[in-house]
Write a protein that holds these residues in place. Structure first.
Motif, PDB file in Angstrom:
ATOM      1  N   MET A   1      -9.351 -25.261   5.143  1.00 52.97           N
ATOM      2  CA  MET A   1      -8.570 -24.996   3.928  1.00 52.97           C
ATOM      3  C   MET A   1      -9.410 -24.160   2.968  1.00 52.97           C
ATOM      4  N   THR A   2      -8.924 -22.927   2.665  1.00 55.44           N
ATOM      5  CA  THR A   2      -9.707 -22.020   1.832  1.00 55.44           C
ATOM      6  C   THR A   2      -9.195 -21.941   0.407  1.00 55.44           C
ATOM      7  N   GLU A   3      -7.994 -22.437   0.137  1.00 61.97           N
ATOM      8  CA  GLU A   3      -7.438 -22.321  -1.198  1.00 61.97           C
ATOM      9  C   GLU A   3      -8.057 -23.338  -2.145  1.00 61.97           C
ATOM     10  N   HIS A   4      -8.106 -22.981  -3.429  1.00 63.51           N
ATOM     11  CA  HIS A   4      -8.555 -23.879  -4.485  1.00 63.51           C
ATOM     12  C   HIS A   4      -7.359 -24.172  -5.394  1.00 63.51           C
ATOM     13  N   VAL A   5      -7.004 -25.445  -5.540  1.00 62.10           N
ATOM     14  CA  VAL A   5      -5.868 -25.835  -6.381  1.00 62.10           C
ATOM     15  C   VAL A   5      -6.400 -26.236  -7.747  1.00 62.10           C
ATOM     16  N   MET A   6      -6.053 -25.463  -8.768  1.00 64.33           N
ATOM     17  CA  MET A   6      -6.540 -25.701 -10.129  1.00 64.33           C
ATOM     18  C   MET A   6      -5.425 -26.349 -10.940  1.00 64.33           C
ATOM     19  N   ALA A   7      -5.741 -27.478 -11.583  1.00 65.28           N
ATOM     20  CA  ALA A   7      -4.737 -28.228 -12.346  1.00 65.28           C
ATOM     21  C   ALA A   7      -5.254 -28.503 -13.749  1.00 65.28           C
ATOM     22  N   ALA A   8      -4.412 -28.262 -14.753  1.00 61.74           N
ATOM     23  CA  ALA A   8      -4.713 -28.632 -16.140  1.00 61.74           C
ATOM     24  C   ALA A   8      -4.178 -30.037 -16.373  1.00 61.74           C
ATOM     25  N   THR A   9      -5.049 -30.974 -16.779  1.00 60.70           N
ATOM     26  CA  THR A   9      -4.642 -32.375 -16.895  1.00 60.70           C
ATOM     27  C   THR A   9      -5.006 -32.944 -18.256  1.00 60.70           C
ATOM     28  N   ASP A  10      -4.323 -34.035 -18.593  1.00 57.87           N
ATOM     29  CA  ASP A  10      -4.712 -34.785 -19.779  1.00 57.87           C
ATOM     30  C   ASP A  10      -5.744 -35.841 -19.390  1.00 57.87           C
ATOM     31  N   ALA A  11      -6.083 -36.728 -20.337  1.00 54.01           N
ATOM     32  CA  ALA A  11      -7.143 -37.705 -20.084  1.00 54.01           C
ATOM     33  C   ALA A  11      -6.776 -38.697 -18.996  1.00 54.01           C
ATOM     34  N   SER A  12      -5.485 -38.946 -18.785  1.00 57.98           N
ATOM     35  CA  SER A  12      -5.062 -39.903 -17.763  1.00 57.98           C
ATOM     36  C   SER A  12      -4.907 -39.272 -16.389  1.00 57.98           C
ATOM     37  N   GLY A  13      -5.107 -37.942 -16.286  1.00 55.12           N
ATOM     38  CA  GLY A  13      -4.969 -37.260 -15.012  1.00 55.12           C
ATOM     39  C   GLY A  13      -3.604 -36.644 -14.784  1.00 55.12           C
ATOM     40  N   LYS A  14      -2.674 -36.781 -15.735  1.00 50.71           N
ATOM     41  CA  LYS A  14      -1.348 -36.196 -15.583  1.00 50.71           C
ATOM     42  C   LYS A  14      -1.443 -34.677 -15.607  1.00 50.71           C
ATOM     43  N   ARG A  15      -0.815 -34.039 -14.624  1.00 50.76           N
ATOM     44  CA  ARG A  15      -0.889 -32.583 -14.502  1.00 50.76           C
ATOM     45  C   ARG A  15       0.136 -31.911 -15.401  1.00 50.76           C
ATOM     46  N   LEU A  16      -0.329 -30.985 -16.226  1.00 48.87           N
ATOM     47  CA  LEU A  16       0.549 -30.229 -17.120  1.00 48.87           C
ATOM     48  C   LEU A  16       0.653 -28.774 -16.693  1.00 48.87           C
ATOM     49  N   GLY A  17      -0.048 -28.420 -15.644  1.00 49.23           N
ATOM     50  CA  GLY A  17      -0.004 -27.069 -15.109  1.00 49.23           C
ATOM     51  C   GLY A  17      -0.819 -27.001 -13.841  1.00 49.23           C
ATOM     52  N   GLU A  18      -0.400 -26.129 -12.898  1.00 51.78           N
ATOM     53  CA  GLU A  18      -1.123 -26.048 -11.629  1.00 51.78           C
ATOM     54  C   GLU A  18      -0.943 -24.664 -11.036  1.00 51.78           C
ATOM     55  N   ARG A  19      -2.008 -24.166 -10.399  1.00 49.70           N
ATOM     56  CA  ARG A  19      -1.893 -22.902  -9.691  1.00 49.70           C
ATOM     57  C   ARG A  19      -2.930 -22.868  -8.572  1.00 49.70           C
ATOM     58  N   VAL A  20      -2.678 -22.017  -7.586  1.00 49.31           N
ATOM     59  CA  VAL A  20      -3.558 -21.883  -6.431  1.00 49.31           C
ATOM     60  C   VAL A  20      -4.370 -20.614  -6.572  1.00 49.31           C
ATOM     61  N   ALA A  21      -5.680 -20.720  -6.345  1.00 56.88           N
ATOM     62  CA  ALA A  21      -6.584 -19.570  -6.453  1.00 56.88           C
ATOM     63  C   ALA A  21      -7.305 -19.382  -5.126  1.00 56.88           C
ATOM     64  N   PRO A  22      -7.570 -18.125  -4.729  1.00 58.70           N
ATOM     65  CA  PRO A  22      -8.263 -17.885  -3.452  1.00 58.70           C
ATOM     66  C   PRO A  22      -9.732 -18.274  -3.478  1.00 58.70           C
ATOM     67  N   ALA A  23     -10.316 -18.353  -4.681  1.00 58.55           N
ATOM     68  CA  ALA A  23     -11.732 -18.695  -4.802  1.00 58.55           C
ATOM     69  C   ALA A  23     -11.921 -19.652  -5.969  1.00 58.55           C
ATOM     70  N   ALA A  24     -13.076 -20.304  -5.980  1.00 60.16           N
ATOM     71  CA  ALA A  24     -13.375 -21.239  -7.063  1.00 60.16           C
ATOM     72  C   ALA A  24     -13.449 -20.489  -8.389  1.00 60.16           C
TER      73      ALA A  24
END
Length: 723
Positions: A1-24
């Motif tokens: 698996m080469t994709e990096h899944v980036m997620a914007a979260t609050d303090a409890s871990g709830k995701r408020l945004g997500e996108r896939v990036a080819p690199a870190a």
């Protein structure tokens, strides 16, 4: 698996945004993504590893964890939010209704994993999977475990395939770290066959079962003579038909194998017929645990299982293993650079009191679930379990009730192993490991089970049928040194038949005026020989459209419940406003609120009970007074004791949302304040505010609303600090 899944979260871990990036992403890219979603955390998942970025109170972003497992990320995010959470804001807007917001909607993600948590396949569904669906996913990917939960949530259910190839729910609705604990326990009791042949990964590191090797004890290995002495004590204490003279001891990975040797005439080819079959062999761990096995079991197999059991009980938690690995890597790099890396030392701090208590507390739910499975097939109303443990001796009692009939059930060794692990985790708390653990569970048809737990630290002498031998308590005190031992136990361990009285209990805090609202009932009977307890305060009423129930163990409001021994903060306040309009009479509006919860303050579990009276002057609600009274009698003394202990250990704690207290004094960022201990004057409550004074100054230098978390403890905390 080469994709990096980036997620914007609050303090409890709830995701408020997500996108896939080819690199870190870089730190700047992660910060930009977090800022665009107005969150303080960004997580980047690559395969099974997660990198966590966080923003502190100044707005500066940094890397909080790199390539860490999910349990580590959850704990680090919680710690970071506790450290940098803003001062709680007062919300004076009118309360609209009493209903909580609906639970967040989302898909259920089921993942087939191995015992290490390595994922092999995934299934997404709109509803929670049935046991059969989880089993099909595990069978499809030839794994023994399936973990399922709402996407992005920290609560999961763990399914497992037993040794007989049947699937079952191992742990329901637990956090990720507890699921890892229970998965490892289940694998040990159902599938572990000893260390497999050595295998290395591409990096040259050894790959094997997590329980193949036991951690070295801090006090070093036990001597053979001590192991033999423990076995002799076991033989005499249980009056076993076994020799106590001439015992031999052979060393293995986790301790010693102690046995009575048999002399065989090696010149006689038929002498093997005289060798005893099924004779006892005693395995003794380096911390004093003794397990009796049979010589009919191959010695290597018995020793490997015993080693794995010790490895499970004494295994460091995930984040401590991560930090230990990091320390070893840093030390290796510095050594390879011949000291040029400039690293003079590397210290792994002990877990905080909150972390230790949370770990131990979270494991109680799986233990209770396993005990419930042992009940009679005809059903039961309640059960009570008592565990009286030391490292070298154990008493476990379990009794189920159905109406007026009761049945005693034997606690299997595999369940006792899970309790042993829980006690080891509890040993990190300031009071040390418990001497007795008492669990009471009751339920009726159509209702949720009610669980009551109690740690017994020996404030009173233990009942005779739960009391172990003095030698076994000495073994435990050697394995887990304590700052305080009850007087009666010290005398008992020293060999006196009658110990002195235990330590004097702390003076109870003054409670607010009683209103007579509370009903009373007798405490649940926790054991057959328990002395009847005095009545405990209970309230069971309706507030709006929600049921309010509270007693010294739990508080429930609507759909939400919190055990009082898990509560980390409390806040309560009363606000009264009077409005005078031209030609109209004066109107009065009064609000009262009571709240308890766990950190983080924003995002953590919380129960808020609001009350409102408008149009006329009103007395405080009797229900609110009861809750405050309950907190001051049964909750605040524990919170205060914990805070004082942490300060004495040199820690800095936060109370009232923004006031930081340590042995040197108090500080506050807003308003900016720093007072050394000798300059702190009196504290007092005035108009719903805790006022802190500087010595020699008439006006308060700091005011903290009583509604802020644990603000009510500030006067007692300052008094302890300045004493």
């Amino acid at each position: 698996m080469t994709e990096h899944v980036m997620a914007a979260t609050d303090a409890s871990g709830k995701r408020l945004g997500e996108r896939v990036a080819p690199a870190a992403p870089t730190l700047d890219e992660a910060a930009e993504y977090g800022n665009s979603h107005r969150v303080n955390y960004v997580s980047v998942r690559h395969g099974h590893a997660i990198t966590l970025y966080g923003r502190d109170a100044t707005g500066t972003w940094s890397v909080l964890a790199a390539n860490a497992p999910a349990p580590v990320v959850v704990e680090i995010r919680r710690q970071h939010d506790d450290l940098y959470r803003p001062e709680p804001a007062r919300d004076d807007s009118p309360q609209v209704g009493f209903e909580y917001a609906p639970a967040p909607e989302g898909d259920y993600v089921s993942t087939a994993v191995d015992v290490d948590g390595e994922p092999f396949g995934e299934r997404v569904s709109a509803s929670a999977p049935t046991l059969a669906e989880a089993a099909r996913l595990g069978d499809l990917h030839e794994t023994n475990y399936v973990v399922t939960g709402l996407d992005g949530a920290d609560v999961v259910t763990l399914y497992g395939r037993g040794a007989g190839n049947s699937w079952s729910v191992i742990a329901a609705d637990v956090d990720v770290e507890t699921a890892e604990e229970v998965c490892l326990w289940f694998d040990l009791t159902q599938h572990y066959q000893g260390p497999a042949p050595a295998v290395t990964d591409l990096g040259g590191d050894a790959v094997g079962h997590p329980l193949d090797h036991v951690p070295a004890p801090e006090g070093g290995r036990m001597a053979a003579a001590r192991a033999i002495s423990l076995v002799v004590d076991r033989i005499r204490g249980r009056r076993l038909d076994y020799p106590t003279q001439g015992l031999a001891a052979d060393r293995f990975d986790a301790g010693w194998s102690v046995y009575a040797p048999v002399d065989i005439d090696e010149t006689d080819p038929m002498a093997f017929l005289d060798m005893p079959v099924g004779r006892s062999v005693f395995l003794v761990s380096d911390i004093g645990r003794v397990k009796e096995t049979s010589s009919s079991i191959p010695p290597q197999q018995a020793q490997q299982m015993f080693t794995a059991e010790e490895a499970y009980v004494r295994r460091p938690p995930a984040e401590e293993r991560l930090m230990a690995d990091l320390r070893d890597e840093v030390t290796r790099l510095d050594s390879a650079a011949q000291g040029s890396a400039g690293i003079s030392s590397f210290t792994v701090d002990a877990p905080s009191q909150e972390m230790a208590a949370a770990r131990a507390s979270r494991l109680l739910a799986p233990i209770t679930q396993q005990l419930a499975l042992l009940g009679p097939d005809a059903g039961w109303d309640r059960f009570a379990a008592v565990f009286s443990f030391t490292v070298s001796g154990e008493v476990a009692r379990l009794r189920f009730w159905s109406g007026n009939r009761s049945t005693e059930v034997r606690v299997p060794e595999q369940t006792a192993l899970l309790v042993r692990r829980q006690r080891h985790l509890a040993a990190w708390m300031p009071a040390g490991p418990w001497w007795r653990l008492l669990l009471t569970v009751s339920h009726s048809a159509g209702t949720n089970a009610r669980i009551t737990t109690d740690y017994d630290y020996g404030d009173q002498r233990l009942p005779d049928d739960h009391l172990l031998s003095p030698e076994q308590y000495r073994d435990d005190l050697a394995a887990y040194p304590r700052a305080h031992t009850p007087e009666w136990l010290s005398a008992y361990v020293a060999g006196q038949r009658e110990g002195g009285p235990g330590p004097r209990p702390a003076t109870p805090r003054t409670a607010p005026r009683s209103t007579g609202v509370a009903t009373t009932r007798a405490s649940d009977q926790r054991q057959a020989h328990a002395v009847t307890s005095p009545p405990v305060p209970v309230i069971d009423t309706q507030i709006g459209r929600k049921r309010l129930y509270a007693d010294p163990q739990v508080i429930t409001f609507g759909r939400h419940s919190l055990a009082l021994d898990e509560v980390e903060w409390v806040g309560y306040a009363a606000t009264h406003t009077a409005t005078k309009r031209f030609l109209f009479p004066t109107t009065h509006d009064s609000t009262w609120e009571f709240a308890v919860g766990r950190y983080p303050y924003y995002g953590g579990p919380v129960i808020r009970v609001p009350f409102y009276q408008g149009g006329r002057r009103a007395d405080q609600p009797a229900e609110w007074t009861f809750l405050v009274n309950l907190a001051r009698q049964y909750l605040e003394p524990r919170l205060l004791t914990d805070m004082v202990a942490r300060i004495r250990r040199g820690e800095t704690i936060t109370v009232g949302g923004s006031l930081k207290v340590n042995r040197s004094g108090i500080t506050c960022a807003k308003p900016r304040l720093s007072l050394p201990r000798e300059s702190i004057g009196a504290t007092q409550l005035s108009n719903g505010m805790i006022c802190v004074y500087r010595t020699g100054v008439e006006k308060p230098v700091l005011t903290v609303p009583l509604s802020h978390p644990n603000a009510s403890l500030i006067p007692d905390l300052v008094a302890e600090l300045t004493a």
